[in-house]
Design an enzyme around this catalytic site. Structure first.
Site, short mmCIF file in Angstrom:
data_model
loop_
_atom_site.label_atom_id
_atom_site.label_comp_id
_atom_site.label_asym_id
_atom_site.label_seq_id
_atom_site.Cartn_x
_atom_site.Cartn_y
_atom_site.Cartn_z
N GLN A 82 0.99 -1.42 0.00
CA GLN A 82 0.09 0.09 0.00
C GLN A 82 0.34 1.34 0.38
O GLN A 82 1.86 0.96 0.80
CB GLN A 82 -0.98 -0.26 1.36
CG GLN A 82 -1.54 1.18 1.29
CD GLN A 82 -3.08 0.80 2.59
OE1 GLN A 82 -3.28 0.15 3.39
NE2 GLN A 82 -3.42 1.76 1.96
N SER A 84 2.63 4.57 0.99
CA SER A 84 2.77 4.93 2.34
C SER A 84 2.52 6.46 2.84
O SER A 84 2.91 7.39 2.53
CB SER A 84 4.47 4.30 2.47
OG SER A 84 4.52 5.20 3.71
N ASN A 151 -4.53 -15.68 -4.99
CA ASN A 151 -4.58 -16.80 -5.80
C ASN A 151 -6.43 -16.70 -5.97
O ASN A 151 -6.84 -16.31 -4.88
CB ASN A 151 -3.64 -17.43 -5.19
CG ASN A 151 -4.56 -18.75 -4.33
OD1 ASN A 151 -5.53 -18.63 -4.15
ND2 ASN A 151 -3.04 -18.95 -2.90
N ARG A 162 -17.47 -10.68 0.05
CA ARG A 162 -17.75 -9.38 -0.37
C ARG A 162 -18.48 -8.87 -0.96
O ARG A 162 -19.47 -7.91 -1.48
CB ARG A 162 -16.16 -9.03 -0.23
CG ARG A 162 -15.33 -8.76 0.51
CD ARG A 162 -15.13 -8.39 1.67
NE ARG A 162 -14.46 -8.68 2.79
CZ ARG A 162 -14.35 -7.90 4.08
NH1 ARG A 162 -15.29 -7.12 4.13
NH2 ARG A 162 -13.27 -8.73 4.73
C1 LIG Z 1 -19.43 -8.66 7.38
C2 LIG Z 1 -18.25 -8.87 7.60
C3 LIG Z 1 -18.08 -8.26 8.71
C4 LIG Z 1 -16.23 -7.93 9.05
N1 LIG Z 1 -16.51 -7.03 10.74
C5 LIG Z 1 -15.31 -8.08 10.97
C6 LIG Z 1 -14.60 -6.96 12.02
O1 LIG Z 1 -15.33 -5.95 12.62
N2 LIG Z 1 -13.56 -6.72 12.13
C7 LIG Z 1 -12.73 -7.47 11.96
O2 LIG Z 1 -11.20 -7.14 12.24
N3 LIG Z 1 -13.26 -7.92 10.84
C8 LIG Z 1 -14.09 -7.83 10.31
N4 LIG Z 1 -13.89 -9.11 9.16
C9 LIG Z 1 -13.21 -9.59 8.33
C10 LIG Z 1 -13.31 -10.90 8.74
O3 LIG Z 1 -13.51 -11.25 9.77
C11 LIG Z 1 -12.16 -11.81 8.36
O4 LIG Z 1 -11.33 -11.42 8.37
C12 LIG Z 1 -11.82 -11.89 6.40
O5 LIG Z 1 -13.27 -11.99 5.86
C13 LIG Z 1 -11.10 -12.18 6.04
O6 LIG Z 1 -11.40 -13.64 5.97
P1 LIG Z 1 -10.90 -15.01 5.72
O7 LIG Z 1 -10.32 -15.14 6.71
O8 LIG Z 1 -12.04 -16.18 5.32
O9 LIG Z 1 -10.18 -14.53 5.25
P2 LIG Z 1 -8.54 -15.28 4.80
O10 LIG Z 1 -7.53 -14.39 5.75
O11 LIG Z 1 -7.97 -14.86 3.52
O12 LIG Z 1 -8.56 -16.15 4.86
C14 LIG Z 1 -9.25 -17.59 3.80
C15 LIG Z 1 -9.09 -18.42 4.44
O13 LIG Z 1 -8.41 -19.54 5.19
C16 LIG Z 1 -8.28 -19.80 6.52
N5 LIG Z 1 -8.03 -19.69 7.70
C17 LIG Z 1 -7.52 -17.61 7.35
N6 LIG Z 1 -6.45 -17.24 8.29
C18 LIG Z 1 -6.43 -18.97 9.38
C19 LIG Z 1 -5.85 -19.63 10.20
N7 LIG Z 1 -5.05 -18.96 10.99
N8 LIG Z 1 -5.69 -21.05 10.83
C20 LIG Z 1 -6.45 -21.94 10.23
N9 LIG Z 1 -7.05 -21.24 9.01
C21 LIG Z 1 -6.79 -20.23 8.64
C22 LIG Z 1 -9.76 -20.02 6.51
O14 LIG Z 1 -10.62 -21.10 6.08
C23 LIG Z 1 -9.68 -18.43 6.22
O15 LIG Z 1 -11.64 -19.20 5.49
C24 LIG Z 1 -15.75 -8.65 9.02
C25 LIG Z 1 -16.14 -9.13 7.33
C26 LIG Z 1 -17.21 -9.44 7.31
C27 LIG Z 1 -17.10 -9.73 5.74
#
Ligand SMILES: Cc1cc2nc3c(=O)[nH]c(=O)nc-3n(C[C@H](O)[C@H](O)[C@H](O)COP(=O)(O)OP(=O)(O)OC[C@H]3O[C@@H](n4cnc5c(N)ncnc54)[C@H](O)[C@@H]3O)c2cc1C
Length: 234
Positions: A82, A84, A151, A162
């Protein structure tokens, strides 16, 4: 919002998936049609690893820093750089105006607030405060610039989350624009967009049209909430 595909976005994603997956079966990977069919078969069986060979590289401009922060939350299978605020001069920052702040009477107040922030930032710079410190005054709604690599496995998860009406409007618009941009590349991306770039309630729709259900407690009603759905005949 301005989106530009850069670098190594995979041109033929299904052929790519089919050719890498073909190694598992010692298949002929020179045949394009067989590669595409093999890719679709893997996707239908949810063999997610094969999607990781397809990449999208994107320059994102004129999206708010707040929205970029949400994009950056998707951290598995992605790379993110991003602009800076330590180094870039943000005296003339542009900013996002949500629909609720575009109404007469509100827009003026919103714009005045942003102008005040810009003046405050400029004043600090004039007083000799370094950009990296003056940047603490900048608003989350200010436009930012990001190069993003993701990816396909992660991008499908991104789209599922989203494109959902529970997501913030700005990121939903971003997801929709990216979906359209990729679908225009060719029929392979068109197939992926149509079948995989869908809100989470429709993630299995391409397998079975009646398999649409929502797991959000604040369900929008587009499809029934999971607890109200009977999946197996009793
Ligand atoms: C409607 C909505 C509201 C939200 N509100 C908030 C909020 O208030 N505050 C906030 O901080 N975030 C918020 N988020 C973000 C949300 O918590 C996720 O961080 C974000 O959507 C990324 O999704 P993800 O973790 O599936 O994606 P990625 O980080 O890309 O992960 C992809 C997948 O990998 C796996 N994975 C990821 N990390 C791990 C791990 N550590 N261990 C094991 N498996 C893993 C899971 O299966 C995950 O679905 C919000 C999201 C949405 C859609």
């Amino acid at each position: 919002m301005k989106l530009t595909l850069v670098g190594d976005t995979t041109n033929h994603p299904l052929q790519k998936i089919g050719s890498v997956a073909g190694v598992c079966w010692g298949a002929n990977t020179d045949d394009r049609e067989k590669n595409v069919n093999r890719a679709i078969s893997c996707i239908e069986s949810d063999h997610g690893r094969v999607l990781e060979w397809v990449n999208v590289e994107l320059l994102i401009e004129d999206l708010s820093a707040r929205c970029m922060r949400e994009v950056g939350r998707h951290c598995v299978g992605t790379s993110y750089l991003q602009s800076s605020t330590r180094y870039v001069d943000e005296s003339n920052f542009k900013y996002y105006t949500p629909p609720s702040c575009q109404k007469d009477g509100v827009r003026e107040v919103y714009e005045k607030g942003m102008k005040n922030i810009a003046e405050f930032y400029g004043e600090l710079i004039e007083l000799g405060v370094p950009r990296e410190d003056a940047a603490n005054a900048l608003p989350l709604g200010m436009d930012s610039k990001v190069v993003w690599k993701i990816n396909l496995r992660s991008l499908v998860n991104f789209m599922n989350k989203r494109l959902c009406s529970r997501a913030l409007l700005e990121i939903r618009q971003f997801a929709n624009e990216l979906r359209s941009l990729l679908m225009k590349i060719n029929v392979e991306w068109g197939w992926i967009g149509e079948n995989l770039f869908v809100p989470s309630c429709e993630r299995y729709k391409f397998l079975n049209k009646s398999m649409c259900f929502c797991i959000e407690k604040k369900c929008c009603g587009r499809h029934p909430y999971i607890k109200d759905v009977t999946l197996v005949k009793q």
